[in-house]
Every structure is written in C-alpha cells, then in structure tokens.
Scaffold this motif. Structure first.
Motif, PDB file in Angstrom:
ATOM      1  N   THR A   1      37.715  38.524   1.803  1.00 52.24           N
ATOM      2  CA  THR A   1      37.190  38.860   3.124  1.00 52.24           C
ATOM      3  C   THR A   1      36.334  40.124   3.064  1.00 52.24           C
ATOM      4  O   THR A   1      35.220  40.159   3.589  1.00 52.24           O
ATOM      5  CB  THR A   1      38.348  39.051   4.122  1.00 52.24           C
ATOM      6  N   LEU A   2      36.845  41.161   2.414  1.00 48.57           N
ATOM      7  CA  LEU A   2      36.124  42.431   2.332  1.00 48.57           C
ATOM      8  C   LEU A   2      34.828  42.286   1.540  1.00 48.57           C
ATOM      9  O   LEU A   2      33.769  42.763   1.970  1.00 48.57           O
ATOM     10  CB  LEU A   2      37.012  43.511   1.715  1.00 48.57           C
ATOM     11  N   GLU A   3      34.892  41.614   0.391  1.00 49.23           N
ATOM     12  CA  GLU A   3      33.682  41.437  -0.412  1.00 49.23           C
ATOM     13  C   GLU A   3      32.660  40.559   0.302  1.00 49.23           C
ATOM     14  O   GLU A   3      31.457  40.770   0.176  1.00 49.23           O
ATOM     15  CB  GLU A   3      34.033  40.879  -1.787  1.00 49.23           C
ATOM     16  N   GLY A   4      33.142  39.564   1.059  1.00 49.94           N
ATOM     17  CA  GLY A   4      32.228  38.719   1.827  1.00 49.94           C
ATOM     18  C   GLY A   4      31.442  39.522   2.848  1.00 49.94           C
ATOM     19  O   GLY A   4      30.245  39.307   3.042  1.00 49.94           O
ATOM     20  N   LEU A   5      32.093  40.466   3.505  1.00 47.57           N
ATOM     21  CA  LEU A   5      31.393  41.327   4.448  1.00 47.57           C
ATOM     22  C   LEU A   5      30.442  42.266   3.728  1.00 47.57           C
ATOM     23  O   LEU A   5      29.314  42.482   4.161  1.00 47.57           O
ATOM     24  CB  LEU A   5      32.386  42.124   5.287  1.00 47.57           C
ATOM     25  N   LEU A   6      30.873  42.849   2.612  1.00 41.99           N
ATOM     26  CA  LEU A   6      30.014  43.762   1.862  1.00 41.99           C
ATOM     27  C   LEU A   6      28.758  43.072   1.351  1.00 41.99           C
ATOM     28  O   LEU A   6      27.701  43.702   1.255  1.00 41.99           O
ATOM     29  CB  LEU A   6      30.791  44.400   0.705  1.00 41.99           C
ATOM     30  N   GLU A   7      28.849  41.783   1.049  1.00 37.57           N
ATOM     31  CA  GLU A   7      27.673  41.029   0.602  1.00 37.57           C
ATOM     32  C   GLU A   7      26.587  40.997   1.667  1.00 37.57           C
ATOM     33  O   GLU A   7      25.408  40.876   1.354  1.00 37.57           O
ATOM     34  CB  GLU A   7      28.065  39.589   0.235  1.00 37.57           C
ATOM     35  N   LYS A   8      26.973  41.115   2.926  1.00 36.18           N
ATOM     36  CA  LYS A   8      26.017  41.036   4.033  1.00 36.18           C
ATOM     37  C   LYS A   8      25.408  42.400   4.362  1.00 36.18           C
ATOM     38  O   LYS A   8      24.463  42.486   5.122  1.00 36.18           O
ATOM     39  CB  LYS A   8      26.707  40.471   5.264  1.00 36.18           C
ATOM     40  N   ALA A   9      25.966  43.461   3.814  1.00 39.77           N
ATOM     41  CA  ALA A   9      25.482  44.812   4.092  1.00 39.77           C
ATOM     42  C   ALA A   9      24.460  45.222   3.042  1.00 39.77           C
ATOM     43  O   ALA A   9      24.286  44.555   2.022  1.00 39.77           O
ATOM     44  CB  ALA A   9      26.662  45.783   4.104  1.00 39.77           C
TER      45      ALA A   9
ATOM     46  N   LYS B   1      22.739  46.841  -0.080  1.00 40.12           N
ATOM     47  CA  LYS B   1      23.288  46.935  -1.440  1.00 40.12           C
ATOM     48  C   LYS B   1      23.476  48.383  -1.896  1.00 40.12           C
ATOM     49  O   LYS B   1      24.207  48.639  -2.841  1.00 40.12           O
ATOM     50  CB  LYS B   1      22.395  46.190  -2.444  1.00 40.12           C
ATOM     51  N   ASP B   2      22.840  49.339  -1.228  1.00 41.38           N
ATOM     52  CA  ASP B   2      23.013  50.749  -1.558  1.00 41.38           C
ATOM     53  C   ASP B   2      24.432  51.152  -1.134  1.00 41.38           C
ATOM     54  O   ASP B   2      24.777  51.095   0.051  1.00 41.38           O
ATOM     55  CB  ASP B   2      21.971  51.587  -0.817  1.00 41.38           C
ATOM     56  N   PRO B   3      25.290  51.589  -2.082  1.00 44.38           N
ATOM     57  CA  PRO B   3      26.677  51.901  -1.737  1.00 44.38           C
ATOM     58  C   PRO B   3      26.845  53.090  -0.797  1.00 44.38           C
ATOM     59  O   PRO B   3      27.917  53.292  -0.240  1.00 44.38           O
ATOM     60  CB  PRO B   3      27.338  52.181  -3.095  1.00 44.38           C
ATOM     61  N   LYS B   4      25.791  53.865  -0.595  1.00 37.18           N
ATOM     62  CA  LYS B   4      25.844  54.987   0.361  1.00 37.18           C
ATOM     63  C   LYS B   4      25.380  54.554   1.749  1.00 37.18           C
ATOM     64  O   LYS B   4      25.459  55.330   2.697  1.00 37.18           O
ATOM     65  CB  LYS B   4      24.968  56.151  -0.120  1.00 37.18           C
ATOM     66  N   VAL B   5      24.874  53.321   1.867  1.00 39.29           N
ATOM     67  CA  VAL B   5      24.335  52.822   3.136  1.00 39.29           C
ATOM     68  C   VAL B   5      25.177  51.656   3.665  1.00 39.29           C
ATOM     69  O   VAL B   5      25.628  51.662   4.801  1.00 39.29           O
ATOM     70  CB  VAL B   5      22.858  52.394   2.984  1.00 39.29           C
TER      71      VAL B   5
ATOM     72  N   LYS C   1      22.670  54.560   8.881  1.00 39.99           N
ATOM     73  CA  LYS C   1      21.310  55.095   8.854  1.00 39.99           C
ATOM     74  C   LYS C   1      21.346  56.575   8.508  1.00 39.99           C
ATOM     75  O   LYS C   1      22.403  57.211   8.538  1.00 39.99           O
ATOM     76  CB  LYS C   1      20.658  54.910  10.226  1.00 39.99           C
ATOM     77  N   GLU C   2      20.188  57.134   8.211  1.00 36.35           N
ATOM     78  CA  GLU C   2      20.079  58.557   7.882  1.00 36.35           C
ATOM     79  C   GLU C   2      20.612  59.435   9.004  1.00 36.35           C
ATOM     80  O   GLU C   2      21.084  60.535   8.771  1.00 36.35           O
ATOM     81  CB  GLU C   2      18.629  58.922   7.579  1.00 36.35           C
ATOM     82  N   THR C   3      20.547  58.953  10.230  1.00 35.39           N
ATOM     83  CA  THR C   3      21.011  59.735  11.374  1.00 35.39           C
ATOM     84  C   THR C   3      22.532  59.644  11.532  1.00 35.39           C
ATOM     85  O   THR C   3      23.081  60.145  12.490  1.00 35.39           O
ATOM     86  CB  THR C   3      20.357  59.216  12.664  1.00 35.39           C
ATOM     87  N   GLN C   4      23.199  58.977  10.590  1.00 36.37           N
ATOM     88  CA  GLN C   4      24.646  58.759  10.612  1.00 36.37           C
ATOM     89  C   GLN C   4      25.073  57.800  11.722  1.00 36.37           C
ATOM     90  O   GLN C   4      26.241  57.741  12.069  1.00 36.37           O
ATOM     91  CB  GLN C   4      25.423  60.076  10.710  1.00 36.37           C
ATOM     92  N   GLN C   5      24.127  57.066  12.270  1.00 38.84           N
ATOM     93  CA  GLN C   5      24.457  56.024  13.223  1.00 38.84           C
ATOM     94  C   GLN C   5      24.586  54.715  12.462  1.00 38.84           C
ATOM     95  O   GLN C   5      23.911  54.500  11.468  1.00 38.84           O
ATOM     96  CB  GLN C   5      23.373  55.888  14.288  1.00 38.84           C
ATOM     97  N   VAL C   6      25.429  53.869  12.942  1.00 38.02           N
ATOM     98  CA  VAL C   6      25.641  52.589  12.283  1.00 38.02           C
ATOM     99  C   VAL C   6      24.655  51.583  12.832  1.00 38.02           C
ATOM    100  O   VAL C   6      24.509  51.417  14.043  1.00 38.02           O
ATOM    101  CB  VAL C   6      27.092  52.102  12.478  1.00 38.02           C
ATOM    102  N   SER C   7      23.967  50.904  11.918  1.00 37.80           N
ATOM    103  CA  SER C   7      22.985  49.892  12.280  1.00 37.80           C
ATOM    104  C   SER C   7      23.658  48.535  12.365  1.00 37.80           C
ATOM    105  O   SER C   7      24.465  48.176  11.513  1.00 37.80           O
ATOM    106  CB  SER C   7      21.891  49.847  11.214  1.00 37.80           C
TER     107      SER C   7
END
Length: 134
Positions: A46-54, A56-60, A100-106
């Motif tokens: 479940t977790l990896e499935g969601l991460l696949e959609k985000a 690819k930069d691990p800081k983003v 995002k750079e502004t620390q808001q979630v996109s």
C-alpha cells in the motif's frame, strides 16, 4: 484499500467536529468512545503503491496522512459485521503528495484523480499479535 473522496471527506469531518476540537469521539449511539486506537499497520504494498504516484525526488514526493474517524456509514461499509465497534474509531487516511518549495503540499501527483487509502490493520480490534520490528 482505496476509498472514495466522499468517504474520506465524511470521515475527516467527523474527526474535525470531535477529536480535533479536544472532544471525545462518539460511537453510533452518540456515547463517548472509551477504547480508542493504539496503532495502525499499513503494509508495504500500500505504501509503495502511493509512493509510486508521488514525485521521484525523495525530498519532494511522499505520503500525506490525515487523522479521521469512521462514521457510522463508513464503518458499516468497511466493517459490516463490526460497524458498531468501529464507529468513532480514529484512523488514518493517506494519499500520495508532493511537497513544494513553500512547504505546502501539492495535490498534483501522477494520475488524473486523487487516490485515498485506508483500512490498515488497527488495534483495537486486531491487537494480537502486534506487528514485530526487525
């Protein structure tokens, strides 16, 4: 398990009305919930499935978690044989997200529609055996 945006919104509204404001969660008889969630386990798939959609930069790219409660309707839908126990129970709903750079979630992630996930193994009511650490 994927859940609808409508179910997510109703669960979040119940949490916002009760626990977020420092009030006890309510069960399906409008009584205070006295045995609340201790932990929730989500499997790697479940977790990896969601991460696949985000991103690819691990800081983003990552996963956004929402505190919610099961409403009487969602408890009946997801746990038809234990709906009374689950109504008012704290849970987590999650979705892929990008910071995002502004620390808001996109909300813009791969795919056309937002996907919300829920239904991890939850204590109570499945407490024994607890997941083990490696």
């Amino acid at each position: 398990m994927k859940i609808s945006k409508e179910d997510f919104e109703s669960m979040k509204a119940k949490y916002d009305k009760e626990v977020k404001k420092g009030k006890p969660a309510k069960d399906n008889k409008d009584k205070d919930k006295i045995n609340q969630t201790s932990w929730i386990f989500f499997d790697r798939e479940t977790l990896e499935g969601l991460l696949e959609k985000a991103d690819k930069d691990p800081k983003v790219g990552g996963i956004q978690f929402y505190f919610t409660e099961y409403t009487e309707e969602t408890a009946k839908k997801f746990y038809p044989n234990e709906a009374e126990d689950y109504t008012g129970q704290l849970t987590l709903v999650m979705r892929a997200a990008n910071l995002k750079e502004t620390q808001q979630v996109s909300r813009g992630v791969a795919g056309d529609e937002e996907e919300y996930q829920n239904r991890g193994v939850q204590c109570p009511y499945v407490c024994e055996p607890a997941p083990t650490s490696t």
